[in-house]
Design a protein around this motif. Structure first.
Motif, PDB file in Angstrom:
ATOM      1  N   ASP A  78     -25.635  33.346 -85.983  1.00 10.45           N
ATOM      2  CA  ASP A  78     -24.576  32.332 -86.007  1.00 10.45           C
ATOM      3  C   ASP A  78     -24.761  31.287 -84.908  1.00 10.45           C
ATOM      4  OD1 ASP A  78     -22.371  31.219 -87.196  1.00 10.45           O
ATOM      5  OD2 ASP A  78     -20.942  32.270 -85.913  1.00 10.45           O
ATOM      6  N   ILE A  79     -25.997  30.815 -84.751  1.00 10.02           N
ATOM      7  CA  ILE A  79     -26.265  29.787 -83.742  1.00 10.02           C
ATOM      8  C   ILE A  79     -25.823  28.425 -84.274  1.00 10.02           C
ATOM      9  CG2 ILE A  79     -28.053  28.591 -82.432  1.00 10.02           C
ATOM     10  CD1 ILE A  79     -29.668  31.151 -82.422  1.00 10.02           C
ATOM     11  N   LYS A  80     -25.090  27.701 -83.455  1.00  9.24           N
ATOM     12  CA  LYS A  80     -24.670  26.337 -83.777  1.00  9.24           C
ATOM     13  C   LYS A  80     -24.980  25.470 -82.566  1.00  9.24           C
ATOM     14  CE  LYS A  80     -20.846  27.613 -86.904  1.00  9.24           C
ATOM     15  NZ  LYS A  80     -21.043  29.075 -86.833  1.00  9.24           N
ATOM     16  N   ALA A  81     -25.486  24.245 -82.802  1.00  9.28           N
ATOM     17  CA  ALA A  81     -25.842  23.360 -81.696  1.00  9.28           C
ATOM     18  C   ALA A  81     -25.654  21.912 -82.119  1.00  9.28           C
ATOM     19  CB  ALA A  81     -27.276  23.598 -81.259  1.00  9.28           C
ATOM     20  N   ALA A  86     -22.109   9.470 -75.184  1.00 12.56           N
ATOM     21  CA  ALA A  86     -21.168   9.370 -74.068  1.00 12.56           C
ATOM     22  C   ALA A  86     -19.718   9.314 -74.525  1.00 12.56           C
ATOM     23  CB  ALA A  86     -21.492   8.139 -73.228  1.00 12.56           C
ATOM     24  N   ALA A  87     -19.489   8.784 -75.722  1.00 14.08           N
ATOM     25  CA  ALA A  87     -18.125   8.689 -76.236  1.00 14.08           C
ATOM     26  C   ALA A  87     -17.645   9.983 -76.870  1.00 14.08           C
ATOM     27  CB  ALA A  87     -18.032   7.550 -77.246  1.00 14.08           C
ATOM     28  N   GLY A  88     -18.532  10.969 -76.969  1.00 10.62           N
ATOM     29  CA  GLY A  88     -18.167  12.237 -77.579  1.00 10.62           C
ATOM     30  C   GLY A  88     -18.382  12.273 -79.073  1.00 10.62           C
ATOM     31  N   SER A  89     -19.106  11.287 -79.613  1.00 14.73           N
ATOM     32  CA  SER A  89     -19.397  11.263 -81.046  1.00 14.73           C
ATOM     33  C   SER A  89     -20.680  12.035 -81.317  1.00 14.73           C
ATOM     34  CB  SER A  89     -19.558   9.827 -81.549  1.00 14.73           C
ATOM     35  OG  SER A  89     -18.369   9.091 -81.318  1.00 14.73           O
ATOM     36  N   PRO A  90     -20.720  12.836 -82.398  1.00 20.28           N
ATOM     37  CA  PRO A  90     -21.922  13.600 -82.705  1.00 20.28           C
ATOM     38  C   PRO A  90     -23.112  12.686 -82.980  1.00 20.28           C
ATOM     39  CG  PRO A  90     -20.044  14.404 -83.966  1.00 20.28           C
ATOM     40  CD  PRO A  90     -19.627  13.116 -83.351  1.00 20.28           C
ATOM     41  N   VAL A  91     -24.255  13.000 -82.358  1.00 20.16           N
ATOM     42  CA  VAL A  91     -25.504  12.275 -82.594  1.00 20.16           C
ATOM     43  C   VAL A  91     -26.402  13.077 -83.517  1.00 20.16           C
ATOM     44  CG1 VAL A  91     -27.607  11.379 -81.505  1.00 20.16           C
ATOM     45  CG2 VAL A  91     -25.388  11.099 -80.363  1.00 20.16           C
ATOM     46  N   ARG A  92     -26.409  14.391 -83.299  1.00 21.41           N
ATOM     47  CA  ARG A  92     -27.264  15.245 -84.125  1.00 21.41           C
ATOM     48  C   ARG A  92     -26.716  16.657 -84.150  1.00 21.41           C
ATOM     49  NH1 ARG A  92     -33.752  16.574 -83.208  1.00 21.41           N
ATOM     50  NH2 ARG A  92     -33.975  17.955 -85.026  1.00 21.41           N
ATOM     51  N   LYS A  93     -26.644  17.214 -85.344  1.00 23.66           N
ATOM     52  CA  LYS A  93     -26.331  18.628 -85.513  1.00 23.66           C
ATOM     53  C   LYS A  93     -27.628  19.343 -85.862  1.00 23.66           C
ATOM     54  CE  LYS A  93     -21.442  18.502 -86.610  1.00 23.66           C
ATOM     55  NZ  LYS A  93     -20.349  19.111 -87.410  1.00 23.66           N
ATOM     56  N   TYR A  94     -27.989  20.316 -85.057  1.00 22.92           N
ATOM     57  CA  TYR A  94     -29.277  20.978 -85.217  1.00 22.92           C
ATOM     58  C   TYR A  94     -29.210  22.040 -86.304  1.00 22.92           C
ATOM     59  CZ  TYR A  94     -30.503  18.615 -80.903  1.00 22.92           C
ATOM     60  OH  TYR A  94     -30.747  17.655 -79.957  1.00 22.92           O
ATOM     61  N   ASN A 125     -30.543   8.464 -73.541  1.00 23.39           N
ATOM     62  CA  ASN A 125     -29.335   7.723 -73.183  1.00 23.39           C
ATOM     63  C   ASN A 125     -28.399   8.611 -72.386  1.00 23.39           C
ATOM     64  OD1 ASN A 125     -30.106   5.371 -74.688  1.00 23.39           O
ATOM     65  ND2 ASN A 125     -29.504   6.458 -76.569  1.00 23.39           N
ATOM     66  N   TYR A 126     -28.087   8.161 -71.175  1.00 31.06           N
ATOM     67  CA  TYR A 126     -27.214   8.944 -70.294  1.00 31.06           C
ATOM     68  C   TYR A 126     -25.872   8.237 -70.166  1.00 31.06           C
ATOM     69  CZ  TYR A 126     -31.704  10.999 -68.988  1.00 31.06           C
ATOM     70  OH  TYR A 126     -32.923  11.614 -69.012  1.00 31.06           O
ATOM     71  N   PRO A 127     -24.804   9.014 -70.002  1.00 32.01           N
ATOM     72  CA  PRO A 127     -24.744  10.474 -70.117  1.00 32.01           C
ATOM     73  C   PRO A 127     -24.707  10.906 -71.578  1.00 32.01           C
ATOM     74  CG  PRO A 127     -22.584   9.593 -69.582  1.00 32.01           C
ATOM     75  CD  PRO A 127     -23.523   8.410 -69.585  1.00 32.01           C
ATOM     76  N   TYR A 128     -24.971  12.185 -71.794  1.00 30.53           N
ATOM     77  CA  TYR A 128     -24.854  12.782 -73.122  1.00 30.53           C
ATOM     78  C   TYR A 128     -24.327  14.206 -72.962  1.00 30.53           C
ATOM     79  CZ  TYR A 128     -29.372  15.024 -72.005  1.00 30.53           C
ATOM     80  OH  TYR A 128     -30.386  15.747 -71.427  1.00 30.53           O
ATOM     81  N   THR A 129     -23.870  14.776 -74.068  1.00 38.42           N
ATOM     82  CA  THR A 129     -23.242  16.106 -74.032  1.00 38.42           C
ATOM     83  C   THR A 129     -23.910  17.015 -75.048  1.00 38.42           C
ATOM     84  OG1 THR A 129     -21.112  15.232 -73.298  1.00 38.42           O
ATOM     85  CG2 THR A 129     -21.071  17.381 -74.377  1.00 38.42           C
ATOM     86  N   ILE A 130     -24.119  18.258 -74.659  1.00 35.52           N
ATOM     87  CA  ILE A 130     -24.665  19.264 -75.573  1.00 35.52           C
ATOM     88  C   ILE A 130     -23.626  20.346 -75.797  1.00 35.52           C
ATOM     89  CG2 ILE A 130     -27.014  18.815 -74.735  1.00 35.52           C
ATOM     90  CD1 ILE A 130     -26.874  21.589 -73.354  1.00 35.52           C
ATOM     91  N   GLU A 131     -23.682  20.938 -76.966  1.00 31.50           N
ATOM     92  CA  GLU A 131     -22.783  22.045 -77.308  1.00 31.50           C
ATOM     93  C   GLU A 131     -23.587  23.065 -78.101  1.00 31.50           C
ATOM     94  OE1 GLU A 131     -18.506  22.696 -79.608  1.00 31.50           O
ATOM     95  OE2 GLU A 131     -19.924  21.181 -80.350  1.00 31.50           O
ATOM     96  N   TYR A 132     -23.483  24.327 -77.710  1.00 31.72           N
ATOM     97  CA  TYR A 132     -24.084  25.367 -78.544  1.00 31.72           C
ATOM     98  C   TYR A 132     -23.271  26.650 -78.426  1.00 31.72           C
ATOM     99  CZ  TYR A 132     -26.448  27.257 -74.330  1.00 31.72           C
ATOM    100  OH  TYR A 132     -26.733  27.779 -73.093  1.00 31.72           O
ATOM    101  N   SER A 133     -23.406  27.491 -79.450  1.00 37.33           N
ATOM    102  CA  SER A 133     -22.710  28.780 -79.474  1.00 37.33           C
ATOM    103  C   SER A 133     -23.539  29.761 -80.285  1.00 37.33           C
ATOM    104  CB  SER A 133     -21.311  28.646 -80.069  1.00 37.33           C
ATOM    105  OG  SER A 133     -21.376  28.198 -81.407  1.00 37.33           O
ATOM    106  N   TYR A 134     -23.307  31.047 -80.047  1.00 40.49           N
ATOM    107  CA  TYR A 134     -24.038  32.081 -80.782  1.00 40.49           C
ATOM    108  C   TYR A 134     -23.292  33.401 -80.650  1.00 40.49           C
ATOM    109  CZ  TYR A 134     -25.775  33.382 -76.148  1.00 40.49           C
ATOM    110  OH  TYR A 134     -25.862  33.760 -74.829  1.00 40.49           O
TER     111      TYR A 134
END
Length: 626
Positions: A78-81, A86-94, A125-134
């Motif tokens: 169940d890996i999600k990433a 910078a605005a918090g909009s999704p750029v890429r869902k892996y 492009n800075y800043p950027y945010t990453i999110e992942y879970s498993y």
């Protein structure tokens, strides 16, 4: 459901919402970290993990990755990433295909089933945010998750939470510090413990830091009883953990009849036990090599000594156990030793598997106790190496674990003793002969050079000496006594730039090789304690033979510095046509409070200045072309 604890809930990842106080000194900000571990018995456990982290600048890129280590006992699902701007909009869902599944087999390992799920988040492009879970399931576990919301310098935290769910009767131990909130409750028949922190500012990197443990919250947990790969045990204390380790090794030190006969032939005329140990240790070094073997419980159980003898290789446990088996045939008792190599050492008051990462052998004798590093083909008998010295260890005995300590190598043991003979000519050229003896910890560096290929060896020597105008001649390394951790280096070279000219005077820097080249930056508001890791003694004597017609116009005054950090002395004498420079520096390995850092910088400044001192020379004919 356990998955829902601390995981659900919408949140804006707009970087502008990060408080200014969290941006200061930060390269990354942990926006949200949640980990929930549910114990379902001695053998079963489940981890649900989520991290949201904002990278503020390029220095934070090293944190923009997911690396989940697993094996056949701890599968990951169940890996999600997702990557956000910078605005918090999704750029890429892996996708699943974007996540690498790599073996963690090292180049010195042939049997290992540890793997890693790995993903590198890339953004220019800075800043950027990453999110992942498993989600990770455990079929047996020897450790419990730890919690350390700030894991490095330049990391700030908005919110981080660690939750442990277990049966009220489940027993475990814990160490913790600086925890802002710690809650405990019974929910649906389960004990639920929660540790959390919010709004933690970053700490700027500080040189020689002893770490952030005194300043940031952290929790480490360890089970009291466990079941792993069909093996059960307890680790309420070190004696219990040692008893489990002994049960894994029991019976594995048996050798074949042919091996026993070979050993008897090796030691048949050895006059003492020490001679027997030496012969068997030499045999081990000449006939085996180190190869890692890590498969389930095999990461803790030694390979059978008979097998190691047959194939000629083994990991640290296998080689130490093989040596134990050979000594047993010689009638000499020994014990396997669990050790934290390259780490501070085992905590005597807190037993846990994760602290030890290596195994050596202890041989009690009538007059001494020997510790043997069985993975090195080059260390003298009884020398365990600087990464294993002077730390608490666990002897694995039939009566359980016994805490002991490896020998500490003092500043006097870790020596460098150098004599340099310099013959100057009338054209300011110089012929130089250098003889240096390296002991104990400094022996290890010389050993590395001695074992290096000649082309690379010569390249390193030229770069390391750094003598201006140098032409390297013959050199060699000699270990005169294989039973002592001492190597002697001899170097011959020439140089045409040892002397500089200013008007009718000549200037000669007397410390030819062993100079402090920089002064640490002053940190008026230092936060962390600092530690000098390496204690040593360096002695340098440089003898300069002046050519006919040269005189000394000025010689520096002697220098003597004594501090808690170490001592330093330099003397300068002139007799006949010879200048003799003698330098001695001895450094202590100690931890110091942050407030002492200014004193340390001042000490380094004094050494720096002393090392740069020059003699002023003149010639009998001031206008002589030199």
């Amino acid at each position: 459901m356990v998955c829902a604890i601390g995981i659900a809930g919408a949140q804006s990842y707009d970087v502008s919402s990060i408080p200014e106080m969290l941006r200061k000194d930060a390269a990354v900000v942990v926006r949200q970290e949640n980990q929930v571990f549910e114990v379902e018995g001695l053998k079963k456990g489940r981890l649900v993990y989520k991290l949201v982290l904002t990278v503020l600048n390029k220095a934070g890129d090293r944190h923009a990755e997911m690396a989940v280590v697993y094996d056949r006992f701890s599968p990951v699902s169940d890996i999600k990433a997702t990557l956000y701007d910078a605005a918090g909009s999704p750029v890429r869902k892996y996708k699943k295909a974007d996540i690498e599944d790599q073996s963690l087999v090292a180049d010195y390992s042939i049997y290992e089933d540890t793997r890693v799920k790995y993903l590198r988040f890339l953004s220019t492009n800075y800043p950027y945010t990453i999110e992942y879970s498993y989600v990770q399931e455990f079929d047996g576990f020897l450790t419990l998750p730890s919690w350390r919301p700030i894991s490095s310098f330049e990391m700030a935290v908005e919110a981080s939470t660690f939750t442990l769910r277990c049966d009220p009767s489940y027993a475990f131990k814990q160490l913790q510090a600086n925890v802002a909130v710690s809650d405990s409750a019974i929910v649906n028949g389960k004990k639920v413990l929660t540790w959390s922190s919010t709004q933690l500012p970053a700490f700027a990197h500080e040189p020689l830091s002893a770490g952030l443990d005194n300043l940031v919250p952290w929790v480490t947990l360890s089970p009291t009883a466990f079941e792993y790969d069909k093996s059960t045990g307890r680790m309420g204390n070190w004696n219990e953990l040692g008893a489990w380790a002994y049960s894994l090794s029991e019976g594995t030190d048996v050798l074949s009849p042919a091996d026993k006969a070979r050993i008897q032939a090796l030691i048949k005329d050895a006059p003492t036990d020490r001679d027997k140990i030496m012969r068997l240790y030499d045999y081990l070094q000449e006939n085996t090599r180190y190869v890692s073997v890590q498969l389930g419980i095999g990461g803790f159980r030694p390979i059978a000594a008979e097998k190691v003898a047959q194939v000629g290789y083994g990991d640290c446990k296998g080689l130490s156990n093989y040596m134990k088996g050979m000594l047993q045939q010689a009638g000499i008792e020994s014990h396997l030793v669990m050790i934290a190599s390259g780490r501070p050492g085992l905590n005597p008051r807190y037993a846990s598997v994760g602290q030890a990462n290596h195994m050596i052998l202890c041989v009690p004798t009538a007059n001494d106790t020997l510790f043997l590093e069985c993975t090195s083909p080059h260390y003298p008998m009884g020398y365990v190496g600087s990464s294993n010295a002077g730390r608490p260890v666990l002897l694995v005995t039939a009566g359980g674990g016994e805490l002991a300590a490896t020998p500490e190598y003092t500043a006097e043991d870790n020596f460098q003793r150098r004599h340099i003979q310099v013959r100057l000519d009338e054209q300011t050229g110089a012929t130089v002969h250098i003889t240096t003896a390296y002991g104990h910890a400094q022996f290890e560096g010389a050993l590395g050079m001695m074992l290096t290929e000649p082309v690379e060896q010569r390249k390193r020597m030229v770069e390391g000496l750094g003598i201006p105008g140098m032409s390297l001649g013959e050199y060699r390394y000699v270990q005169a006594d294989k039973q002592k951790p001492v190597i002697t280096e001899e170097i011959n070279l020439t140089s045409n730039q040892l002397i500089s000219k200013g008007g009718d005077r000549l200037f000669l820097t007397l410390n030819l090789l062993n100079r402090r080249e920089h002064i640490p930056t002053t940190l008026p508001n230092r936060k962390t304690d600092f530690k000098l890791e390496f204690q040593y003694t360096d002695e340098d004597e440089v003898v300069y033979e002046l050519p006919s017609g040269y005189q000394v116009a000025h010689l520096p005054a002697a220098v003597a510095i004594t501090t808690d950090f170490g001592t330093y002395s330099a003397t300068f004498t002139y007799t006949g046509n010879t200048i003799t420079y003698h330098r001695k520096q001895q450094m202590n390995s100690r931890r110091f409070a942050a407030g002492r850092y200014g004193d340390y910088v001042e000490f380094c400044k004094q050494v720096y200045q002393a090392d740069k001192q020059k003699a002023v020379l003149t010639t009998s004919s001031g206008d002589k072309d030199i």
